[in-house]
Design a protein around this motif. Structure first.
Motif, PDB file in Angstrom:
ATOM      1  N   LYS A 125      -0.558 -11.262   1.011  1.00 26.83           N
ATOM      2  CA  LYS A 125      -0.752 -10.555   0.143  1.00 26.83           C
ATOM      3  C   LYS A 125       0.839  -9.255   1.635  1.00 26.83           C
ATOM      4  O   LYS A 125       1.103  -8.205   1.382  1.00 26.83           O
ATOM      5  N   LYS A 126       0.815  -9.869   2.217  1.00 24.87           N
ATOM      6  CA  LYS A 126       1.498  -8.805   3.620  1.00 24.87           C
ATOM      7  C   LYS A 126       2.689  -9.601   2.990  1.00 24.87           C
ATOM      8  O   LYS A 126       3.719  -7.767   3.766  1.00 24.87           O
ATOM      9  N   ALA A 127       3.170  -9.861   2.593  1.00 26.24           N
ATOM     10  CA  ALA A 127       4.867 -10.350   2.309  1.00 26.24           C
ATOM     11  C   ALA A 127       5.204  -9.724   1.145  1.00 26.24           C
ATOM     12  O   ALA A 127       6.237  -8.872   0.973  1.00 26.24           O
ATOM     13  N   ILE A 128       4.166  -9.416   0.424  1.00 25.69           N
ATOM     14  CA  ILE A 128       4.353  -8.963  -1.182  1.00 25.69           C
ATOM     15  C   ILE A 128       4.733  -7.417  -0.469  1.00 25.69           C
ATOM     16  O   ILE A 128       5.374  -6.651  -0.733  1.00 25.69           O
ATOM     17  N   LYS A 129       3.188  -6.761   0.725  1.00 26.80           N
ATOM     18  CA  LYS A 129       3.446  -5.370   0.779  1.00 26.80           C
ATOM     19  C   LYS A 129       4.671  -5.015   1.364  1.00 26.80           C
ATOM     20  O   LYS A 129       5.204  -4.164   1.401  1.00 26.80           O
TER      21      LYS A 129
END
Length: 130
Positions: A125-129
């Motif tokens: 999720k952090k990488a997508i954001k």
């Protein structure tokens, strides 16, 4: 895995069985005629009690070693040798069957795997954001 390896009780189980057998008196005696004569009686006692002690007399030790006697009795009666202390052999055969005593417990990797998946999802999720 051979049949003998399947029948191996863990050290913890043997310790518990030795503690249970501590107060028991020997119910079968092996004398000068040897262990062949008492196999039926040992089998009957194991069927009835599950955990028994067998006393080996000195006359029997002239012909066989006490460890040989223990192994012979255990093999003939489908039992497990719990201990050999002095001239007393402790034998165990569960009345309800071996499955309960030999089943391996499932490992607790499920929780660890779930934590790894959660961490991976957070990282994803952090990488997508970003």
């Amino acid at each position: 895995m051979t049949e003998e390896q399947k029948r191996k009780l863990t050290g913890k189980m043997k310790r518990m069985l030795r503690a249970k057998a501590h107060h028991l008196e020997p119910v079968v005696w092996v004398g000068k005629e040897g262990s062949e004569k008492v196999i039926k009686e040992v089998d009957r006692q194991l069927k009835e009690r599950g955990l028994i002690k067998v006393k080996v007399r000195r006359a029997a030790l002239l012909y066989e070693d006490k460890y040989e006697i223990a192994e012979k009795l255990a093999k003939a009666c489908d039992a497990e040798v719990v201990s050999v202390v002095g001239h007393v052999i402790t034998l165990f055969r569960p009345r309800e069957g071996w499955k309960k005593y030999l089943a391996k417990k499932p490992k607790k990797k499920v929780k660890k795997d779930e934590k790894i998946i959660e961490l991976f999802e957070k990282f994803k999720k952090k990488a997508i954001k970003e």
